[in-house]
Design a protein around this motif. Structure first.
Motif, PDB file in Angstrom:
ATOM      1  N   LYS A   1      26.946   5.675 -21.711  1.00 18.52           N
ATOM      2  CA  LYS A   1      26.333   5.119 -20.529  1.00 18.52           C
ATOM      3  C   LYS A   1      25.694   3.897 -20.921  1.00 18.52           C
ATOM      4  O   LYS A   1      25.258   3.692 -22.048  1.00 18.52           O
ATOM      5  CB  LYS A   1      25.389   6.146 -20.067  1.00 18.52           C
ATOM      6  CG  LYS A   1      25.664   7.491 -19.375  1.00 18.52           C
ATOM      7  CD  LYS A   1      24.482   8.065 -18.771  1.00 18.52           C
ATOM      8  CE  LYS A   1      25.007   9.365 -18.071  1.00 18.52           C
ATOM      9  NZ  LYS A   1      23.887  10.006 -17.467  1.00 18.52           N
ATOM     10  N   THR A   2      25.878   2.935 -19.743  1.00 19.16           N
ATOM     11  CA  THR A   2      25.445   1.545 -20.165  1.00 19.16           C
ATOM     12  C   THR A   2      23.868   1.647 -19.780  1.00 19.16           C
ATOM     13  O   THR A   2      23.583   2.607 -19.100  1.00 19.16           O
ATOM     14  CB  THR A   2      25.989   0.450 -19.342  1.00 19.16           C
ATOM     15  OG1 THR A   2      25.725   0.544 -17.833  1.00 19.16           O
ATOM     16  CG2 THR A   2      27.497   0.303 -19.610  1.00 19.16           C
ATOM     17  N   GLU A   3      23.078   0.790 -19.803  1.00 16.22           N
ATOM     18  CA  GLU A   3      21.756   0.483 -19.689  1.00 16.22           C
ATOM     19  C   GLU A   3      21.768  -0.009 -18.169  1.00 16.22           C
ATOM     20  O   GLU A   3      22.433  -0.747 -17.946  1.00 16.22           O
ATOM     21  CB  GLU A   3      21.000  -0.202 -20.466  1.00 16.22           C
ATOM     22  CG  GLU A   3      20.608   0.286 -21.883  1.00 16.22           C
ATOM     23  CD  GLU A   3      20.046   1.311 -22.032  1.00 16.22           C
ATOM     24  OE1 GLU A   3      19.098   1.413 -21.266  1.00 16.22           O
ATOM     25  OE2 GLU A   3      20.119   2.258 -22.810  1.00 16.22           O
TER      26      GLU A   3
ATOM     27  N   PRO B   1      28.350   3.583 -10.889  1.00 14.05           N
ATOM     28  CA  PRO B   1      27.427   4.197 -10.095  1.00 14.05           C
ATOM     29  C   PRO B   1      27.431   3.839  -8.467  1.00 14.05           C
ATOM     30  O   PRO B   1      28.196   2.866  -8.210  1.00 14.05           O
ATOM     31  CB  PRO B   1      26.175   3.661 -10.823  1.00 14.05           C
ATOM     32  CG  PRO B   1      26.428   2.283 -11.168  1.00 14.05           C
ATOM     33  CD  PRO B   1      27.945   2.349 -11.469  1.00 14.05           C
ATOM     34  N   SER B   2      26.569   4.447  -7.899  1.00 15.42           N
ATOM     35  CA  SER B   2      26.389   4.196  -6.574  1.00 15.42           C
ATOM     36  C   SER B   2      25.938   2.898  -6.436  1.00 15.42           C
ATOM     37  O   SER B   2      24.851   2.459  -6.875  1.00 15.42           O
ATOM     38  CB  SER B   2      25.614   5.250  -5.850  1.00 15.42           C
ATOM     39  OG  SER B   2      25.401   4.641  -4.438  1.00 15.42           O
ATOM     40  N   LEU B   3      26.358   1.817  -5.691  1.00 22.77           N
ATOM     41  CA  LEU B   3      26.029   0.350  -5.451  1.00 22.77           C
ATOM     42  C   LEU B   3      25.765  -0.197  -4.248  1.00 22.77           C
ATOM     43  O   LEU B   3      26.559  -0.996  -3.549  1.00 22.77           O
ATOM     44  CB  LEU B   3      26.791  -0.601  -6.284  1.00 22.77           C
ATOM     45  CG  LEU B   3      27.016  -0.335  -7.807  1.00 22.77           C
ATOM     46  CD1 LEU B   3      28.121  -1.308  -8.567  1.00 22.77           C
ATOM     47  CD2 LEU B   3      25.573  -0.653  -8.423  1.00 22.77           C
ATOM     48  N   PRO B   4      25.186   0.710  -3.315  1.00 15.47           N
ATOM     49  CA  PRO B   4      24.932   0.305  -1.808  1.00 15.47           C
ATOM     50  C   PRO B   4      24.548  -0.882  -1.640  1.00 15.47           C
ATOM     51  O   PRO B   4      24.630  -1.524  -0.485  1.00 15.47           O
ATOM     52  CB  PRO B   4      23.856   1.429  -1.284  1.00 15.47           C
ATOM     53  CG  PRO B   4      23.198   1.776  -2.591  1.00 15.47           C
ATOM     54  CD  PRO B   4      24.083   1.620  -3.898  1.00 15.47           C
ATOM     55  N   ASN B   5      23.669  -1.465  -2.395  1.00 12.76           N
ATOM     56  CA  ASN B   5      23.092  -3.151  -2.406  1.00 12.76           C
ATOM     57  C   ASN B   5      24.181  -4.257  -2.185  1.00 12.76           C
ATOM     58  O   ASN B   5      23.980  -5.224  -2.488  1.00 12.76           O
ATOM     59  CB  ASN B   5      21.985  -3.061  -2.939  1.00 12.76           C
ATOM     60  CG  ASN B   5      20.873  -2.398  -2.466  1.00 12.76           C
ATOM     61  OD1 ASN B   5      20.945  -1.650  -1.179  1.00 12.76           O
ATOM     62  ND2 ASN B   5      19.780  -2.211  -3.202  1.00 12.76           N
ATOM     63  N   PHE B   6      25.558  -3.739  -3.153  1.00 13.94           N
ATOM     64  CA  PHE B   6      26.321  -5.079  -3.366  1.00 13.94           C
ATOM     65  C   PHE B   6      27.643  -4.337  -3.042  1.00 13.94           C
ATOM     66  O   PHE B   6      27.996  -3.364  -2.777  1.00 13.94           O
ATOM     67  CB  PHE B   6      26.410  -4.724  -4.949  1.00 13.94           C
ATOM     68  CG  PHE B   6      25.184  -5.032  -5.612  1.00 13.94           C
ATOM     69  CD1 PHE B   6      24.878  -6.419  -6.063  1.00 13.94           C
ATOM     70  CD2 PHE B   6      24.275  -4.143  -6.038  1.00 13.94           C
ATOM     71  CE1 PHE B   6      23.617  -6.992  -6.583  1.00 13.94           C
ATOM     72  CE2 PHE B   6      23.047  -4.407  -6.710  1.00 13.94           C
ATOM     73  CZ  PHE B   6      22.907  -5.658  -6.922  1.00 13.94           C
ATOM     74  N   ASN B   7      28.574  -5.463  -2.477  1.00 16.89           N
ATOM     75  CA  ASN B   7      30.072  -5.503  -2.457  1.00 16.89           C
ATOM     76  C   ASN B   7      30.455  -5.587  -4.100  1.00 16.89           C
ATOM     77  O   ASN B   7      30.101  -6.580  -4.790  1.00 16.89           O
ATOM     78  CB  ASN B   7      30.440  -6.419  -1.645  1.00 16.89           C
ATOM     79  CG  ASN B   7      29.936  -6.274  -0.088  1.00 16.89           C
ATOM     80  OD1 ASN B   7      30.035  -4.910   0.427  1.00 16.89           O
ATOM     81  ND2 ASN B   7      29.991  -7.441   0.707  1.00 16.89           N
TER      82      ASN B   7
ATOM     83  N   ALA C   1      18.451  -8.918   0.596  1.00 12.88           N
ATOM     84  CA  ALA C   1      17.430  -9.510  -0.410  1.00 12.88           C
ATOM     85  C   ALA C   1      16.408  -8.438  -1.028  1.00 12.88           C
ATOM     86  O   ALA C   1      16.368  -7.267  -0.206  1.00 12.88           O
ATOM     87  CB  ALA C   1      16.538 -10.542   0.407  1.00 12.88           C
ATOM     88  N   GLY C   2      15.912  -8.589  -2.024  1.00 10.32           N
ATOM     89  CA  GLY C   2      15.037  -7.908  -2.570  1.00 10.32           C
ATOM     90  C   GLY C   2      15.471  -7.482  -4.190  1.00 10.32           C
ATOM     91  O   GLY C   2      16.398  -7.992  -4.567  1.00 10.32           O
ATOM     92  N   LYS C   3      14.593  -6.583  -4.739  1.00 12.30           N
ATOM     93  CA  LYS C   3      14.758  -6.145  -6.183  1.00 12.30           C
ATOM     94  C   LYS C   3      16.099  -5.057  -6.136  1.00 12.30           C
ATOM     95  O   LYS C   3      15.797  -4.175  -5.441  1.00 12.30           O
ATOM     96  CB  LYS C   3      13.801  -5.610  -6.877  1.00 12.30           C
ATOM     97  CG  LYS C   3      12.919  -7.051  -7.136  1.00 12.30           C
ATOM     98  CD  LYS C   3      11.701  -6.469  -7.933  1.00 12.30           C
ATOM     99  CE  LYS C   3      11.000  -7.672  -8.454  1.00 12.30           C
ATOM    100  NZ  LYS C   3      10.022  -7.764  -9.454  1.00 12.30           N
ATOM    101  N   SER C   4      17.130  -4.982  -7.009  1.00 14.84           N
ATOM    102  CA  SER C   4      17.945  -3.928  -6.875  1.00 14.84           C
ATOM    103  C   SER C   4      18.285  -3.520  -8.377  1.00 14.84           C
ATOM    104  O   SER C   4      18.087  -4.318  -9.378  1.00 14.84           O
ATOM    105  CB  SER C   4      19.377  -4.431  -6.191  1.00 14.84           C
ATOM    106  OG  SER C   4      19.298  -4.826  -5.104  1.00 14.84           O
ATOM    107  N   THR C   5      18.824  -2.312  -8.633  1.00 15.48           N
ATOM    108  CA  THR C   5      19.073  -1.754  -9.591  1.00 15.48           C
ATOM    109  C   THR C   5      20.694  -1.491  -9.886  1.00 15.48           C
ATOM    110  O   THR C   5      21.128  -0.836  -9.144  1.00 15.48           O
ATOM    111  CB  THR C   5      18.244  -0.657 -10.139  1.00 15.48           C
ATOM    112  OG1 THR C   5      16.823  -0.785 -10.264  1.00 15.48           O
ATOM    113  CG2 THR C   5      18.673  -0.116 -11.635  1.00 15.48           C
ATOM    114  N   ILE C   6      21.190  -2.102 -10.682  1.00  8.64           N
ATOM    115  CA  ILE C   6      22.706  -1.620 -11.032  1.00  8.64           C
ATOM    116  C   ILE C   6      22.644  -0.445 -12.154  1.00  8.64           C
ATOM    117  O   ILE C   6      22.160  -0.693 -13.179  1.00  8.64           O
ATOM    118  CB  ILE C   6      23.585  -2.820 -11.643  1.00  8.64           C
ATOM    119  CG1 ILE C   6      23.431  -3.940 -10.704  1.00  8.64           C
ATOM    120  CG2 ILE C   6      24.818  -2.285 -12.042  1.00  8.64           C
ATOM    121  CD1 ILE C   6      24.071  -5.405 -11.421  1.00  8.64           C
ATOM    122  N   GLY C   7      22.987   0.742 -11.630  1.00  4.20           N
ATOM    123  CA  GLY C   7      22.627   1.917 -12.208  1.00  4.20           C
ATOM    124  C   GLY C   7      23.721   1.751 -13.681  1.00  4.20           C
ATOM    125  O   GLY C   7      24.304   0.669 -13.967  1.00  4.20           O
ATOM    126  N   SER C   8      23.427   3.254 -14.519  1.00  2.00           N
ATOM    127  CA  SER C   8      24.483   2.999 -15.577  1.00  2.00           C
ATOM    128  C   SER C   8      26.029   3.337 -15.297  1.00  2.00           C
ATOM    129  O   SER C   8      26.224   3.986 -14.311  1.00  2.00           O
ATOM    130  CB  SER C   8      24.130   4.348 -16.482  1.00  2.00           C
ATOM    131  OG  SER C   8      22.441   4.016 -16.809  1.00  2.00           O
TER     132      SER C   8
END
Length: 160
Positions: free
Chosen positions: A116-118, A60-66, A98-105
């Motif tokens: 798809k993963t949760e 998924p798109s992961l803009p908050n992570f490398n 910093a903050g809450k992030s979601t790793i998408g499916s």
């Protein structure tokens, strides 16, 4: 062929196909759900299936992570003539903010079917500034002073 035979064949086929689909499991997990900025999080995607046709996960798109791949492993077993494959895909995530992030499916294609993963929730804190920043700055200064002092005694011209 009679209608009854066709109907029974279709019912049997649907149950058999459903059993194959039910036999496939795709999951994602992380080694921690709380981290600091730039701290490593290990993400593992596990695929267990009777099908040997398993594609690499689509991220998924992961803009908050490398994100970096750290390899994958595959094992295949045959028990009483029944094949089973276990694929493990490993990734290293490094939070950027910093903050809450979601790793998408993540999506994984297995035998032509997409699974798809949760999503996974991660909480990221600012990096704590203990004595590590001060000591690294001090050590750089000390190293520069040592190099400068070592070069003071060396006044001879360079020769080729």
């Amino acid at each position: 062929m009679s209608f009854k035979k066709i109907f029974l064949f279709l019912i049997f086929s649907l149950f058999a196909f459903g059993e194959v689909l039910a036999a496939t499991q795709v999951s994602a997990k992380v080694d921690k759900t709380y981290a600091e900025v730039k701290e490593e999080i290990v993400l593992t995607i596990n695929v267990i299936s009777d099908s040997m046709d398993i594609k690499n996960p689509v991220m998924p798109s992961l803009p908050n992570f490398n994100i970096y791949s750290s390899g994958h492993a595959r094992s295949i077993s045959i028990v009483n003539g029944k094949r089973s494959a276990n694929y493990v895909f490993n990734y290293i995530l490094s939070p950027r903010f910093a903050g809450k992030s979601t790793i998408g499916s993540f999506e994984v294609e297995v035998g032509g079917q997409v699974y798809k993963t949760e999503p996974i929730e991660i909480e990221v804190a600012r990096k704590t500034s203990g004595n590590t920043g001060a000591s690294s700055g001090t050590s750089k200064t000390n190293l520069a002073d040592k190099v400068k002092n070592a070069n003071k005694g060396n006044t001879s011209p360079a020769t080729s």
